[in-house]
Enzyme design. Structure first.
Site, short mmCIF file in Angstrom:
data_model
loop_
_atom_site.label_atom_id
_atom_site.label_comp_id
_atom_site.label_asym_id
_atom_site.label_seq_id
_atom_site.Cartn_x
_atom_site.Cartn_y
_atom_site.Cartn_z
N TRP A 193 0.18 19.43 3.61
CA TRP A 193 0.51 17.76 2.20
C TRP A 193 0.82 18.71 1.96
O TRP A 193 -0.33 19.52 0.88
CB TRP A 193 -1.66 17.46 3.09
CG TRP A 193 -1.88 16.40 1.57
CD1 TRP A 193 -1.79 15.10 2.37
CD2 TRP A 193 -2.26 16.02 0.39
NE1 TRP A 193 -1.58 14.63 1.61
CE2 TRP A 193 -2.63 15.15 0.22
CE3 TRP A 193 -2.76 17.57 -0.15
CZ2 TRP A 193 -2.42 14.40 -1.13
CZ3 TRP A 193 -3.04 16.81 -1.10
CH2 TRP A 193 -2.78 15.66 -2.18
N ASP A 366 -1.39 -1.17 -1.81
CA ASP A 366 -1.90 0.05 -0.84
C ASP A 366 -3.21 -0.52 -0.36
O ASP A 366 -4.16 -1.58 -0.32
CB ASP A 366 -1.33 0.71 -1.45
CG ASP A 366 -1.40 2.34 -0.91
OD1 ASP A 366 -2.32 2.51 -0.62
OD2 ASP A 366 -0.34 2.27 -1.06
N ASP A 367 -4.08 0.28 -0.82
CA ASP A 367 -4.93 0.51 -0.04
C ASP A 367 -6.00 0.38 -0.62
O ASP A 367 -5.92 0.16 -2.22
CB ASP A 367 -5.70 1.82 -0.01
CG ASP A 367 -6.71 3.32 1.04
OD1 ASP A 367 -7.45 2.27 1.10
OD2 ASP A 367 -7.00 3.66 1.16
N ARG A 443 -11.43 13.46 5.90
CA ARG A 443 -11.80 12.10 4.83
C ARG A 443 -12.64 11.19 4.63
O ARG A 443 -12.28 9.47 5.12
CB ARG A 443 -9.90 11.02 4.64
CG ARG A 443 -9.82 11.34 3.50
CD ARG A 443 -9.06 9.56 3.76
NE ARG A 443 -7.95 9.49 1.86
CZ ARG A 443 -7.33 7.89 1.70
NH1 ARG A 443 -7.09 7.96 2.97
NH2 ARG A 443 -7.26 8.43 0.54
N LYS A 476 2.77 -0.99 5.46
CA LYS A 476 2.51 0.54 5.51
C LYS A 476 1.42 1.17 6.28
O LYS A 476 0.54 0.55 5.42
CB LYS A 476 1.97 0.63 3.89
CG LYS A 476 2.45 2.35 3.75
CD LYS A 476 2.23 2.72 2.29
CE LYS A 476 1.42 4.15 1.93
NZ LYS A 476 1.87 4.50 0.42
N TRP A 477 2.14 1.76 7.49
CA TRP A 477 1.08 1.65 8.38
C TRP A 477 0.14 3.37 8.65
O TRP A 477 1.71 4.67 8.38
CB TRP A 477 1.89 1.69 9.75
CG TRP A 477 1.08 2.15 11.17
CD1 TRP A 477 0.36 2.98 11.13
CD2 TRP A 477 0.73 1.46 11.76
NE1 TRP A 477 -0.22 2.79 12.69
CE2 TRP A 477 -0.61 1.98 13.00
CE3 TRP A 477 0.79 -0.39 12.62
CZ2 TRP A 477 -0.62 1.18 14.36
CZ3 TRP A 477 0.66 -0.43 13.64
CH2 TRP A 477 0.00 -0.10 14.05
N ASP A 478 -0.76 3.36 7.74
CA ASP A 478 -1.16 4.99 7.03
C ASP A 478 -1.58 5.71 8.82
O ASP A 478 -2.44 4.18 9.44
CB ASP A 478 -2.24 4.85 5.97
CG ASP A 478 -1.79 6.24 5.12
OD1 ASP A 478 -1.17 7.24 5.11
OD2 ASP A 478 -2.02 6.35 3.53
N ASN A 480 -4.46 8.75 7.72
CA ASN A 480 -5.30 9.91 6.82
C ASN A 480 -5.45 10.91 7.40
O ASN A 480 -6.92 11.42 6.89
CB ASN A 480 -5.92 9.49 6.23
CG ASN A 480 -4.43 8.62 5.21
OD1 ASN A 480 -3.85 9.93 4.89
ND2 ASN A 480 -4.39 7.51 5.11
N CYS A 526 3.43 6.35 7.52
CA CYS A 526 2.93 6.87 6.98
C CYS A 526 1.88 8.27 7.28
O CYS A 526 1.08 7.15 7.75
CB CYS A 526 2.32 6.40 5.50
SG CYS A 526 1.53 6.90 3.95
N ASP A 548 3.55 12.89 -0.12
CA ASP A 548 2.23 12.01 -0.85
C ASP A 548 2.19 12.70 -2.84
O ASP A 548 2.07 12.60 -3.53
CB ASP A 548 0.24 12.60 -0.55
CG ASP A 548 0.05 11.21 0.33
OD1 ASP A 548 0.80 10.80 0.08
OD2 ASP A 548 -1.00 11.75 0.34
C1 DGJ Z 1 -2.57 7.92 2.07
C2 DGJ Z 1 -1.26 7.62 1.25
O1 DGJ Z 1 0.10 9.16 2.04
C3 DGJ Z 1 -1.28 7.52 0.10
O2 DGJ Z 1 0.12 6.51 -0.18
C4 DGJ Z 1 -1.76 5.77 0.02
O3 DGJ Z 1 -1.35 5.51 0.98
C5 DGJ Z 1 -3.98 6.64 0.74
N1 DGJ Z 1 -2.99 7.31 1.72
C6 DGJ Z 1 -4.00 5.50 0.74
O4 DGJ Z 1 -5.13 5.62 1.09
#
Ligand code: DGJ
Length: 738
Positions: A193, A366-367, A443, A476-478, A480, A526, A548
């Protein structure tokens, strides 16, 4: 058998040479041949009935033919012919000790699988070759399609149980590629990461090098791409064979130098914890493994791959349907680094006003806009607009963004849930889990089991509603976190491992359905940065978030690594704040802009804090970028000086396809001993054409020509101003054919 087309189509005047693909089956010798671009791929049926690779490399003469495939010799009783013969798709059985393409267990416990040629058909650009086990009704159809322009071959397999008893597939590759005995260097991409895209290079040694993800998704740590070069090849010269796997779930590529020094690359589903039960008349489709060959080094290999991705992988919207290139990425503004979770209508409007003044095309929130999302501990899964932050819904903000001349994009993370959410409280069984075992949070979130039809419907339903209710151009489809406890207790124990296939297939299905229903919506893949970048997801998403880590200096080497496998068209690159949050490094807006302008440009800084001078620089460079963006992101990329290994300098150049324009970027890390920037010998220009040089940022050396031939720029080269010295300096030029 029918022979398609011919090697070269030569028209009378002017002489125009168009590459055509040839697929040819020599029935006498039982040899299959595919030609495309500058490469040929040949395989045949050997005396045992196996499908055997015969050749992969530079394009052969149209009349050249191959004798019947001959199995390799038994070197010894310990090194038998089965293991020495480069099979196109080997079942694990008989005396096979090298990596198999397919391994199964039959209902009675028998595990011997020997695949022999059964039949074939010819298709527009390739073949479908059917193999069958020597006893059991297990059939494998191998799909081959060669791209006439690049010579890139798309290979995959369909495994089919035509019997009545279930068969469990324990290992299934998309394809196996083979290279003859030789001295090779393997290139692959590794990371973590905020540190993705390190080009790792090593000599190929006897034994296996395993590149993989066991994480349920593509992963930051390794990317499903490889390139193998001969000992004397480099960035610009020599033989390179490369490949990329189109799969966003757990994957594995094994690069194996065998007992006789030959090399095989076998890739597909990761066999770790894998098991896919094929009931009577059921099939399993593997991902596609793309492979290609270049005689022009690693640079030639990536240029072929970039062109192929643009022409054949990336999706089109309704607006660009049928066009040779996908739409250019709008210059975006993204609020994440400026506000993190503290999004409000007023705050976003203030940023949108600043962004519009810079010349930004798309504003992305964003978020933090939904559910009870105040931080990363709550809200994921509850996809309603947070009333405290947006009392009148998203409409006022979206209307304002439109009034400012931009379109609007929104962040989502559909596959995840926080335990602190209404969704989890209502459906605790929807997450990947093993009943009665702890659920590991990362997370503060868990992974929804997208393989379940009800979860799939829920995700498709809420995304469709968001897109129907709001005028949204972009998601923007994240994603994490990676998987843990990948149980699917709705299914019988023996079948639960199909989650590794069905999850990813449902992800693709949701993306495809959304695009069908909302044909102008664009989507970014993403995953906490570059955790889900591969040729599978890129069939459904228009761009990716590579990392990131937005430090402009780190990004130079990350972007360099990224470019070996993926086109700059999909490489989003934001200009963010200085000093940077990760490395605490201070850089100028100009340096940050030029670093990001090598890909698809975005702004992610807190632009409310920018000085008028900084804003003016960004505005000027966004305008300059808009003028040359097609050349930068869809042209041919030449990595002139690598930023890797602590290089003092780095430089890239792109040339558009008709060679009428070129753009050059140059960066100094830290001038040492007063060294001036080396003269840059450019590449890929038309030697006879005249090109005018225009600075985008920085200056050429006093007295350097304002215009000269392509031959001059390529042989003499471009000289930079003697003042181009210091720490974290950047310059950019465009050359336009006159
Ligand atoms: C991870 C993404 O890579 C960031 O750009 C951002 O969108 C955060 N998540 C938001 O929680």
């Amino acid at each position: 058998m029918k022979t398609f087309s011919f090697a070269l189509l030569v028209l009378a005047m002017p002489v125009l040479v168009v590459a055509q693909s040839v697929t040819h089956f020599d029935a006498g010798a039982k040899v299959f041949r595919l030609d495309g671009g500058n490469s040929s791929y040949v395989f045949g049926v050997n005396a045992r009935g196996e499908l055997q690779q015969l050749y992969w490399g530079g394009r052969l003469g149209a009349t050249d033919s191959f004798p019947k495939a001959k199995p390799a010799m038994d070197w010894a009783s310990f090194d038998d012919s089965y293991s020495n013969t480069p099979q196109e798709y080997a079942g694990w059985g008989a005396g096979l000790f090298v990596e198999p393409a397919l391994k199964v267990t039959f209902a009675d416990g028998n595990r011997d699988l020997v695949l022999h040629y059964e039949s074939h058909t010819e298709t527009a650009n390739g073949f479908e070759v059917v193999l069958k086990d020597i006893k059991q009704p297990v059939y494998v159809t191998l799909h081959y399609a060669i791209d006439p322009e690049s010579g890139i071959l798309a290979r995959s397999a369909t495994i089919e149980n035509r019997g009545t008893d279930a068969v469990t597939v324990e290992q299934a590759a998309a394809a196996a590629w083979a290279l003859p005995a030789g001295h090779y260097t393997l290139n692959y991409l590794t990371g973590r990461w905020a540190g993705e895209w390190t080009l790792t290079q090593e000599t190929v040694h006897p034994g296996a090098r395993v590149l993989e993800s066991r994480r349920g998704s593509t992963g930051h740590q390794a990317n499903p791409w490889f390139a193998i070069q001969t000992g004397d090849a480099d960035e610009n010269h020599g033989d390179v064979w490369f490949g990329a796997l189109g799969w966003s779930g757990s994957w594995r590529i094994t690069v194996e130098q065998d007992q006789l020094d030959a090399v095989r690359v076998t890739g597909g589903f990761n066999p770790f914890d894998f098991g896919y039960v094929l009931k009577a008349v059921a099939r399993l489709e593997t991902p596609v493994f793309y492979g290609g060959y270049s005689a022009h080094g690693l640079g030639g290999a990536s240029r072929l791959l970039h062109r192929y991705e643009i022409a054949h992988i990336l999706p089109r919207t309704q607006k660009t349907a049928g066009q040779p290139e996908p739409e250019l990425r709008p210059v975006i503004y993204n609020s994440w680094e400026a506000t993190e979770f503290k999004v409000t209508e007023a705050g976003q409007v203030a940023l949108a006003e600043k962004a519009a003044a810079l010349g930004v095309d798309r504003f992305v929130m964003d978020d933090g806009w939904f559910g009870q999302r105040k931080d990363d501990r709550a809200g994921l899964g509850d996809w309603y607009v947070n009333q405290e932050k947006f009392p009148h819904g998203l409409k006022p903000l979206i209307d304002k963004v439109h009034a400012l001349g931009m379109d609007f994009g929104l962040w989502v993370e559909p596959e995840m849930v926080n335990p602190d959410s209404d969704l989890y409280r209502k459906h605790p069984d929807w997450v990947l889990h093993f009943p009665g075992r702890p659920e590991t949070e990362q997370r503060n979130q868990l992974v929804l089991n997208l393989a379940r039809p009800d979860v799939r419907d829920y995700i498709l339903g809420f995304l469709d509603k968001i897109l129907t209710d709001n005028d949204i151009a972009f998601l923007k489809w994240d994603y994490n976190r990676n998987w843990s406890e990948p149980g699917w207790d709705q299914l019988p124990a023996a079948e639960q491992k199909r989650v590794y296939v069905d999850f990813t297939r449902n992800l693709y299905g949701i993306l495809a359905d959304l695009r069908k229903k909302h044909p102008n919506v664009e989507i970014e893949s993403c995953s906490g940065g570059g955790g889900r970048v591969d040729l599978g997801i890129l069939r459904y998403t228009d761009e990716v978030w590579p990392s990131d880590n937005t430090d402009p200096f780190d990004r130079l080497s990350q972007q360099d690594g990224f470019s070996y496998a993926y086109t700059p068209q999909v490489m989003m690159a934001w200009v963010t704040d200085s000093p940077h949050w990760l490395n605490k490094r201070t850089t100028s807006v100009s340096y940050r802009m030029l670093s990001s302008m090598q890909g698809s440009l975005g702004i992610g800084a807190n632009i409310a804090n920018w000085t008028p001078e900084e804003a003016a620089t960004a505005k000027r460079l966004i305008a300059a970028y808009h003028q040359v963006q097609p050349t930068i992101v869809q042209g041919d990329l030449y990595r002139l000086i690598s930023p890797r290994n602590g290089s003092e300098f780095s430089a890239t150049q792109t040339v558009n396809h008709d060679k009428s324009q070129s753009v050059v970027f140059a960066f100094i890390h830290s001038t040492q001993m007063g060294r001036i920037f080396p003269t840059l010998k450019l590449k890929g220009l038309d030697p006879a054409a005249q090109y005018a040089l225009t600075p985008i940022e920085g200056k050429a050396r006093a007295g350097a020509p304002a215009a000269a031939s392509g031959a001059w720029w390529m042989n003499h080269g471009l000289d930079f101003s003697d003042d181009f010295r210091g720490d974290f300096q950047a310059a950019a030029f465009r050359l336009d054919k006159r």
